[in-house]
Design a protein around this motif. Structure first.
Motif, PDB file in Angstrom:
ATOM      1  N   ASP A 169     -15.062  73.548 -35.606  1.00 39.03           N
ATOM      2  CA  ASP A 169     -14.566  74.451 -36.642  1.00 39.03           C
ATOM      3  C   ASP A 169     -13.960  75.714 -36.044  1.00 39.03           C
ATOM      4  O   ASP A 169     -12.983  76.236 -36.552  1.00 39.03           O
ATOM      5  CB  ASP A 169     -15.709  74.842 -37.590  1.00 39.03           C
ATOM      6  N   PHE A 170     -14.574  76.205 -34.946  1.00 41.22           N
ATOM      7  CA  PHE A 170     -14.054  77.483 -34.451  1.00 41.22           C
ATOM      8  C   PHE A 170     -12.685  77.323 -33.803  1.00 41.22           C
ATOM      9  O   PHE A 170     -11.894  78.257 -33.783  1.00 41.22           O
ATOM     10  CB  PHE A 170     -15.045  78.206 -33.525  1.00 41.22           C
ATOM     11  N   ARG A 197      -5.786  81.312 -37.336  1.00 42.51           N
ATOM     12  CA  ARG A 197      -5.471  82.720 -37.162  1.00 42.51           C
ATOM     13  C   ARG A 197      -4.165  82.909 -36.404  1.00 42.51           C
ATOM     14  O   ARG A 197      -3.797  84.027 -36.051  1.00 42.51           O
ATOM     15  CB  ARG A 197      -6.611  83.415 -36.412  1.00 42.51           C
ATOM     16  N   PRO A 199     -23.673  83.042 -24.023  1.00 42.06           N
ATOM     17  CA  PRO A 199     -24.593  84.125 -24.379  1.00 42.06           C
ATOM     18  C   PRO A 199     -25.873  83.631 -25.044  1.00 42.06           C
ATOM     19  O   PRO A 199     -26.887  84.307 -24.996  1.00 42.06           O
ATOM     20  CB  PRO A 199     -23.771  84.966 -25.353  1.00 42.06           C
ATOM     21  N   SER A 253     -32.309  87.314 -33.066  1.00 41.38           N
ATOM     22  CA  SER A 253     -31.110  87.555 -33.854  1.00 41.38           C
ATOM     23  C   SER A 253     -31.463  88.388 -35.079  1.00 41.38           C
ATOM     24  O   SER A 253     -32.588  88.388 -35.564  1.00 41.38           O
ATOM     25  CB  SER A 253     -30.482  86.240 -34.270  1.00 41.38           C
ATOM     26  N   THR A 265     -20.415  77.623 -37.856  1.00 37.40           N
ATOM     27  CA  THR A 265     -19.691  76.902 -36.812  1.00 37.40           C
ATOM     28  C   THR A 265     -18.252  77.377 -36.641  1.00 37.40           C
ATOM     29  O   THR A 265     -17.551  76.888 -35.780  1.00 37.40           O
ATOM     30  CB  THR A 265     -19.664  75.387 -37.114  1.00 37.40           C
ATOM     31  N   SER A 266     -17.823  78.318 -37.469  1.00 37.03           N
ATOM     32  CA  SER A 266     -16.414  78.704 -37.407  1.00 37.03           C
ATOM     33  C   SER A 266     -16.133  79.855 -36.440  1.00 37.03           C
ATOM     34  O   SER A 266     -14.988  80.212 -36.216  1.00 37.03           O
ATOM     35  CB  SER A 266     -15.902  79.073 -38.800  1.00 37.03           C
ATOM     36  N   LEU A 267     -17.187  80.444 -35.898  1.00 37.12           N
ATOM     37  CA  LEU A 267     -16.980  81.490 -34.900  1.00 37.12           C
ATOM     38  C   LEU A 267     -17.293  80.924 -33.523  1.00 37.12           C
ATOM     39  O   LEU A 267     -18.231  80.138 -33.366  1.00 37.12           O
ATOM     40  CB  LEU A 267     -17.890  82.687 -35.193  1.00 37.12           C
ATOM     41  N   ASN A 268     -16.506  81.332 -32.549  1.00 38.95           N
ATOM     42  CA  ASN A 268     -16.708  80.824 -31.195  1.00 38.95           C
ATOM     43  C   ASN A 268     -17.976  81.424 -30.586  1.00 38.95           C
ATOM     44  O   ASN A 268     -18.083  82.636 -30.441  1.00 38.95           O
ATOM     45  CB  ASN A 268     -15.491  81.193 -30.345  1.00 38.95           C
ATOM     46  N   PRO A 269     -18.936  80.561 -30.219  1.00 39.10           N
ATOM     47  CA  PRO A 269     -20.223  81.072 -29.744  1.00 39.10           C
ATOM     48  C   PRO A 269     -20.160  81.813 -28.411  1.00 39.10           C
ATOM     49  O   PRO A 269     -21.060  82.587 -28.111  1.00 39.10           O
ATOM     50  CB  PRO A 269     -21.083  79.810 -29.612  1.00 39.10           C
ATOM     51  N   VAL A 270     -19.123  81.582 -27.610  1.00 32.48           N
ATOM     52  CA  VAL A 270     -19.132  82.206 -26.287  1.00 32.48           C
ATOM     53  C   VAL A 270     -18.252  83.454 -26.198  1.00 32.48           C
ATOM     54  O   VAL A 270     -18.102  84.023 -25.128  1.00 32.48           O
ATOM     55  CB  VAL A 270     -18.752  81.217 -25.157  1.00 32.48           C
ATOM     56  N   LEU A 271     -17.667  83.874 -27.315  1.00 34.54           N
ATOM     57  CA  LEU A 271     -16.890  85.117 -27.293  1.00 34.54           C
ATOM     58  C   LEU A 271     -17.545  86.127 -28.229  1.00 34.54           C
ATOM     59  O   LEU A 271     -18.055  85.766 -29.286  1.00 34.54           O
ATOM     60  CB  LEU A 271     -15.452  84.859 -27.761  1.00 34.54           C
ATOM     61  N   GLN A 299     -13.029  88.255 -30.625  1.00 36.09           N
ATOM     62  CA  GLN A 299     -12.389  87.338 -31.570  1.00 36.09           C
ATOM     63  C   GLN A 299     -11.601  88.091 -32.633  1.00 36.09           C
ATOM     64  O   GLN A 299     -10.653  87.564 -33.204  1.00 36.09           O
ATOM     65  CB  GLN A 299     -13.438  86.421 -32.213  1.00 36.09           C
ATOM     66  N   ARG A 351     -21.916  96.619 -33.117  1.00 39.53           N
ATOM     67  CA  ARG A 351     -22.068  95.166 -33.219  1.00 39.53           C
ATOM     68  C   ARG A 351     -20.859  94.418 -32.683  1.00 39.53           C
ATOM     69  O   ARG A 351     -20.855  93.198 -32.606  1.00 39.53           O
ATOM     70  CB  ARG A 351     -22.319  94.784 -34.679  1.00 39.53           C
ATOM     71  N   GLU A 364     -21.450  92.096 -29.757  1.00 39.57           N
ATOM     72  CA  GLU A 364     -22.463  91.063 -29.879  1.00 39.57           C
ATOM     73  C   GLU A 364     -21.823  89.703 -30.125  1.00 39.57           C
ATOM     74  O   GLU A 364     -20.677  89.607 -30.561  1.00 39.57           O
ATOM     75  CB  GLU A 364     -23.419  91.409 -31.024  1.00 39.57           C
ATOM     76  N   TYR A 365     -22.599  88.676 -29.841  1.00 36.78           N
ATOM     77  CA  TYR A 365     -22.106  87.314 -30.010  1.00 36.78           C
ATOM     78  C   TYR A 365     -22.502  86.783 -31.382  1.00 36.78           C
ATOM     79  O   TYR A 365     -23.478  87.251 -31.973  1.00 36.78           O
ATOM     80  CB  TYR A 365     -22.667  86.426 -28.901  1.00 36.78           C
ATOM     81  N   HIS A 419     -24.172  84.384 -32.485  1.00 32.09           N
ATOM     82  CA  HIS A 419     -25.522  83.881 -32.780  1.00 32.09           C
ATOM     83  C   HIS A 419     -26.483  84.985 -33.184  1.00 32.09           C
ATOM     84  O   HIS A 419     -27.579  84.706 -33.657  1.00 32.09           O
ATOM     85  CB  HIS A 419     -26.073  83.089 -31.590  1.00 32.09           C
ATOM     86  N   ARG A 420     -26.072  86.220 -32.998  1.00 28.85           N
ATOM     87  CA  ARG A 420     -26.940  87.319 -33.404  1.00 28.85           C
ATOM     88  C   ARG A 420     -26.748  87.695 -34.868  1.00 28.85           C
ATOM     89  O   ARG A 420     -27.399  88.605 -35.376  1.00 28.85           O
ATOM     90  CB  ARG A 420     -26.675  88.546 -32.527  1.00 28.85           C
ATOM     91  N   SER A 441     -26.472  86.665 -39.058  1.00 26.67           N
ATOM     92  CA  SER A 441     -26.922  85.679 -40.043  1.00 26.67           C
ATOM     93  C   SER A 441     -25.705  85.027 -40.694  1.00 26.67           C
ATOM     94  O   SER A 441     -24.569  85.469 -40.507  1.00 26.67           O
ATOM     95  CB  SER A 441     -27.754  86.373 -41.113  1.00 26.67           C
ATOM     96  N   MET A 499     -15.994  86.439 -40.440  1.00 28.46           N
ATOM     97  CA  MET A 499     -14.874  85.502 -40.546  1.00 28.46           C
ATOM     98  C   MET A 499     -13.806  86.065 -41.483  1.00 28.46           C
ATOM     99  O   MET A 499     -12.610  85.983 -41.191  1.00 28.46           O
ATOM    100  CB  MET A 499     -15.384  84.145 -41.052  1.00 28.46           C
TER     101      MET A 499
END
Lengths: 328, 341
Positions: free
Chosen positions: A219-220, A227, A317, A326, B101-107, B112, B147, B150-151, B153-154, B156, B164
């Motif tokens: 999805d990302f 975008r 991360p 979190s 799942t729509s945000l990139n977990p490693v950035l 982003q 914030r 932050e990544y 995963h932090r 909710s 998003m």
């Protein structure tokens, strides 16, 4: 992070202690060093005398402690075969093998990752299909055959590259010799490094491709496209970055095994590294060298594992263990 | 002023040797600042319609086979890849269903956010960063500045959906397509997200296409509603009129199958019989015929046209279905007047 590092260091020490024990036990159960030194014709009296001198008559735990203390001072005893301190024998061989492994892995990464990305982006393209086919050949071709093929083409037929040895080396500091600073050294490392890298290229490429195809469906990545990010940013920054954890894992393990077990390639190219030393030592039942070799390989794997763990944290991360929970 | 005008859009998917008509002859238009709700069951073609506007239909297996998507007068379907990329995220933005799942977990979310600003508006990294802080504030994220690094995963689920939205509206687009923006969220969070969307829309003067299967969401936000069934729009009109007086039997069924709190009601809910059609094996005539209570022979042989019914409304039905005062739950109270039959 500190807790994590301490834990890892503790585990590392434990692994090394276990391997040292195994290395030590090799002395006890693989032939008698006293006989090996004095020869089969020595008398029992002579053997007892030497045993006392070498401290081999004490209780086993004490001997093990002696062995470990010696190891920590860099004293692995004398090579039966060469009569030299084991540490010096190893030190002569380690740079050759490390350089070979690192150059081989560098080649594999430089080719494997782009090839994996490319084949994932154009799964139906002609070039992708050819690359996948080539990687199948690469994965299934035995390295001795690859080595001989290269020697036949570039040494025997064309005469461009030397077929054996390490070329001229340059001494760096007291322990390291490098072949990477001379033309003949670079020429000499080319074929063995390629031989080593062929399997690694194929494997890295297939791994990157599979991971990348997965990542492109996420999805990302779709959101990144929505975008309006340029495809290079989408493919590399968003997709590729998410494939790196498994790649790092595999590359780490493979690097360890190339360093430890490049026996075949080193033999084909008469590369003066650990693999060749290992074969010679097995043939001569050179226990001190073999046991030091064992400890060295364990050290290599443990170190690489440790570095891989650090890399994970840098890449993803979510793996950073010291993070606060979190925020809901 | 019309900002988006979709006409005759058809999208097909090749799936295991069969062709699936995911979207067929879909037409709608949207004025600047207006909100269009697209409702329908899963598989009715809502999302594919939205992805077609963005030219994000995965090809292969999908293919836009016909139609025109005019955005501010330009046909998006004929634009080159680079031209459509410049429109995405800058003039038309889209947000998706699953914020997890729509945000990139490693950035970092800062990265982003800023990448969009740098790419589309050419902002300097530092300026982009300041803008990113403002954007996070705009969507109601507390302590925005801290914030940024932050990544995901932090955060909710509700916070991620806000992030998003911030990323999507970063370049102040003219049109926002929201594909089930609240479906994955808790009910309390849903209301907050919808409020943010409607505030943003007012502040930025965006038009919005709101895709949902939740009629309540549409009733609250949309100016107009399009109901999709089996890849087609089956009824379309102003929200209030459509809810008060649905004409197409599917719409009537849809409204009848949800509980209403605004009416003292002792009647039972009336679910629509049968299952939604499979995209591959759709009937020849009216798509809804197999499930329709008022089905006539002509429905099974002839596809009904999408025709005007009253002021500013369209429906895809051979019949003009009228409701009595009994409301949508009453059975057998409709007066059918065959027109073409």
């Amino acid at each position: 992070m500190i807790v994590y590092l301490t834990q890892r260091l503790g585990q590392t020490a434990l692994v090394l202690a276990a391997v040292s024990l195994l290395a030590f036990l090799m002395f006890r159960f693989l032939g008698d060093p006293v006989v090996a030194i004095l020869g089969a014709n020595s008398t029992g009296l002579q053997r007892d005398e030497l045993r006392r001198q070498m401290g081999l008559d004490g209780p086993l735990p004490l001997q093990f402690i002696d062995y470990v203390l010696g190891m920590l001072r860099g004293d692995f005893g004398l090579s039966y075969r060469l009569g030299q301190p084991v540490l010096r024998v190893l030190a002569e061989r380690v740079p050759a093998t490390m350089e070979l492994a690192l150059v081989g892995m560098a080649i594999a990464l430089c080719i494997g990752i782009p090839a994996g990305v490319y084949t994932a982006l154009r799964p139906a393209g002609m070039l992708s299909r050819l690359t996948m086919l080539a990687s199948l050949v690469g994965i299934s071709m035995p390295s001795f055959f690859m080595g001989m093929l290269l020697i036949f083409i570039f040494s025997v037929t064309l005469g461009w590259l030397p077929s054996f040895g390490r070329g001229e080396t340059v001494r760096l500091g007291s322990l390291w010799t490098t072949g990477l600073l001379t033309v003949s050294g670079l020429k000499a490392i080319l074929m063995p490094a390629i031989t080593i890298s062929v399997f690694q290229i194929a494997m890295i490429m297939r791994l990157v491709r599979a991971q990348m195809i997965e990542a492109l469906r996420t999805d990302f990545v779709r959101f990144a496209r929505a975008r309006g990010l340029p495809s290079r940013a989408v493919n590399l920054r968003h997709a590729l970055a998410n494939t790196l954890v498994p790649v790092v894992t595999v590359v780490g393990l493979q690097l360890g095994s190339i360093i430890g077990f490049a026996v075949v390639t080193e033999t084909v190219f008469q590369w003066p590294g650990l693999g060749l030393l290992f074969l010679q030592s097995v043939a001569a039942a050179d226990i001190p060298v073999l046991s030091a070799f064992l400890v060295f390989i364990a050290l290599v794997f443990v170190t690489i594992n440790f570095l891989t763990d650090l890399l994970y944290a840098a890449i993803d991360p979510r793996i950073r263990l010291s993070d606060k929970g979190s925020i809901a | 002023m019309t900002i988006l005008d979709v006409s005759g859009l058809s999208v097909r998917f090749a799936s295991q040797g069969r062709t699936v008509h995911a979207v067929e002859d879909v037409s709608f238009s949207l004025a600047a600042g207006e909100t269009l709700g697209i409702v329908g069951e899963s598989g009715s073609g809502k999302s594919v319609t939205a992805l077609s506007v963005m030219r994000l239909v995965p090809t292969p297996p999908g293919r836009i086979v016909a139609g025109r998507v005019l955005f501010q007068g330009r046909d998006l379907l004929t634009l080159g890849d680079e031209d459509i990329r410049r429109i995405r995220g800058r003039e038309i933005a889209m947000i998706f269903q699953d914020p997890m799942t729509s945000l990139n977990p490693v950035l970092t979310i800062g990265r982003q956010l800023t990448e969009v600003l740098e790419v589309h508006l050419g902002l300097h990294p530092r300026a982009a960063r300041n803008e990113a802080v403002d954007l996070l504030k705009l969507v109601g994220i507390p302590e925005a500045a801290s914030r940024l690094d932050e990544y995901p995963h932090r955060f909710s689920g509700g916070m991620r959906q806000r992030v998003m939205i911030a990323m999507a509206v970063a370049c102040k687009p003219r049109l926002l397509i929201a594909d089930e923006p609240t479906t994955a969220l808790d009910v309390t969070i849903q209301a907050q997200i919808l409020e943010i969307l409607s505030n943003l829309q007012r502040e930025l003067g965006m038009a919005m296409v709101l895709i949902t299967h939740d009629l309540g969401v549409v009733a609250g936000l949309a100016d107009r509603v399009a109901v999709m069934y089996g890849g087609q729009i089956v009824e379309e009109g102003p929200t209030a009129a459509l809810f008060a007086d649905p004409r197409m039997p599917y719409t009537i069924g849809l409204l009848g199958s949800i509980p209403r709190l605004d009416r003292p009601d002792d009647r039972r809910l009336t679910p629509i019989r049968g299952k939604p059609p499979e995209a591959a094996g759709r009937p020849v005539g009216c798509r809804f015929a197999p499930r329709c209570q008022h089905v006539a022979p002509v429905c099974r042989t002839e596809a009904p046209p999408f025709r005007p019914i009253g002021h500013d409304r369209h429906a895809r039905c051979h019949f003009e279905v009228r409701l009595t005062d009994e409301g949508v739950h009453a059975q057998g109270s409709r007066v059918l007047s065959p027109k073409d039959a």
